[in-house]
Write an enzyme that holds these catalytic residues in place. Structure first.
Site, short mmCIF file in Angstrom:
data_model
loop_
_atom_site.label_atom_id
_atom_site.label_comp_id
_atom_site.label_asym_id
_atom_site.label_seq_id
_atom_site.Cartn_x
_atom_site.Cartn_y
_atom_site.Cartn_z
N GLY A 149 0.82 -1.19 0.00
CA GLY A 149 0.00 0.00 0.00
C GLY A 149 0.86 1.25 0.00
O GLY A 149 2.05 1.22 0.31
N CYS A 150 0.24 2.38 -0.34
CA CYS A 150 1.00 3.62 -0.45
C CYS A 150 1.51 4.09 0.91
O CYS A 150 2.70 4.39 1.06
CB CYS A 150 0.15 4.70 -1.12
SG CYS A 150 -1.48 4.93 -0.39
N TYR A 151 0.64 4.14 1.92
CA TYR A 151 1.09 4.55 3.25
C TYR A 151 2.15 3.59 3.81
O TYR A 151 3.17 4.04 4.34
CB TYR A 151 -0.09 4.62 4.21
CG TYR A 151 -1.02 5.80 4.02
CD1 TYR A 151 -0.55 7.11 4.04
CD2 TYR A 151 -2.39 5.60 3.88
CE1 TYR A 151 -1.40 8.19 3.90
CE2 TYR A 151 -3.27 6.68 3.74
CZ TYR A 151 -2.77 7.97 3.75
OH TYR A 151 -3.62 9.03 3.62
N THR A 153 4.31 1.79 2.27
CA THR A 153 5.58 1.97 1.58
C THR A 153 6.39 3.09 2.22
O THR A 153 7.57 2.91 2.56
CB THR A 153 5.34 2.27 0.08
OG1 THR A 153 4.73 1.14 -0.54
CG2 THR A 153 6.64 2.59 -0.62
#
Length: 346
Positions: A149-151, A153
């Site tokens: 996921g972006c967060y 990462t």
């Protein structure tokens, strides 16, 4: 040339995959798939891709997709990949899933945080968590990669070196994260309405965000230490970018310079992590449109805390760019292939 298929080409993640893959020296966009726009040209949805000679959108047919592609990116909402991935893998194609369906090892945790049934355990067990900088060898041998996921990462790249060092109390992590609106996807809702978000900032899913167990799982998997993380995301009125500010209570008498050396040595051969000078303040604008994660170390001697700043472009390093980085590793291609080495600025 690696033959690439993209499911979810009409979303933001799919659009970014196309932007990079269109110029990839070792891959070609062989097929684009849509469950609702079969036979249409993608230019109808995204005029900015006009002139790339892209294939028309095609209906989803697992057997044909397996035969026509070497790898398939699934840029789909949660729940879609859980059903489609097993069908694709049975036909031998490699899969990179940009949704959260295969990130969590525990089906019970997935059900609790995602509020839906988990993918079959036998397929979840085949998935490799695609945080490339920390799982390079596993990604290289994978048939199924669960793209982070972006967060997580931004949070994990910032916190993992210290978590492994033993210099921080494992349960002390507080992760404050702020994201641009593109992280919510292309769907229309009141929560991303211009009049609602412009000139405003707000927290959401406080203590309930589905990326929380993902962060905790990977902190444990990489360090062997259990961690309970306080994670709070915020929405800010910009299109792209994530800023993570991570706070940890130091358990050892170490200086900012020692921590800086730890980060520099950890990421010295990782082309997409840039460790900034001690005490610097990375901006999301400085990684815009790129696959970089910029990290800066701060130590507050008064409170005994380390403060880590981490910035990424949520659509690139937090999604499509990292997915292509993983594809490169899976096919023994240069890790940086097809990915821009200079962010867009200003």
């Amino acid at each position: 040339m690696v033959r690439v298929g993209i499911v979810g080409a009409t979303g933001y993640g799919g659009a970014e995959l196309i932007r990079f893959l269109a110029g990839h020296p070792h891959a070609q966009i062989a097929n684009l798939y849509s469950s609702s726009s079969e036979g249409e040209a993608l230019e109808k949805t995204f005029p900015h891709v006009t002139g790339l000679g892209l294939p028309l959108l095609t209906a989803i047919d697992a057997a044909k997709m397996g035969a026509d592609n070497d790898v398939i990116f699934l840029a789909t909402p949660a729940g879609v990949s859980a059903e489609l991935t097993p069908q694709l893998m049975e036909h031998g194609v490699k899969v990179i899933d940009l949704s959260g369906d295969f990130r969590l090892e525990s089906g019970e945790a997935y059900k609790k945080w995602y509020k839906r049934e988990a993918a079959p355990t036998e397929w979840v067990e085949k998935a490799v968590y695609g945080l490339t900088e920390w799982n390079l060898e596993l990604v290289a041998g994978a048939q199924l990669v669960a793209n982070p996921g972006c967060y997580p990462t931004a949070a994990l790249l910032a916190t993992l070196p210290l978590m492994k060092s033993g210099w921080v109390q494992p349960n002390s992590w507080i992760i404050d994260a702020k994201s641009g609106v593109s992280g919510a996807g292309r769907g229309v809702s009141l929560g991303v309405h211009y009049s609602e978000i412009n000139e405003s900032i707000h927290a959401y899913k406080v203590s309930k965000h589905q990326h929380t167990p993902e962060i905790e799982q990977e902190l444990f998997r990489q360090s062997g230490q259990s961690a309970i993380v306080q994670f709070t995301p915020h929405l800010v009125p910009m299109t792209r970018g994530i800023l993570v500010t991570a706070y940890g209570q130091l358990s050892a008498d170490v200086t900012a310079e020692q921590i800086q050396e730890l980060y520099t040595s950890t990421y010295t051969d990782k082309p997409f992590v840039r460790v900034r000078p001690v005490g610097s303040h990375p901006h999301t604008k400085e990684v815009y449109g790129s696959n970089y994660c910029d990290i800066a170390v701060h130590v507050d001697a008064r409170t005994g805390r380390v403060i880590l700043l981490s910035v990424i472009d949520n659509v690139v390093k937090g999604a499509a760019g990292q997915a292509i980085q993983n594809m490169n590793v899976m096919f023994q291609l240069p890790e940086k292939a097809g990915l821009p080495l200079v962010p867009a600025f200003p």
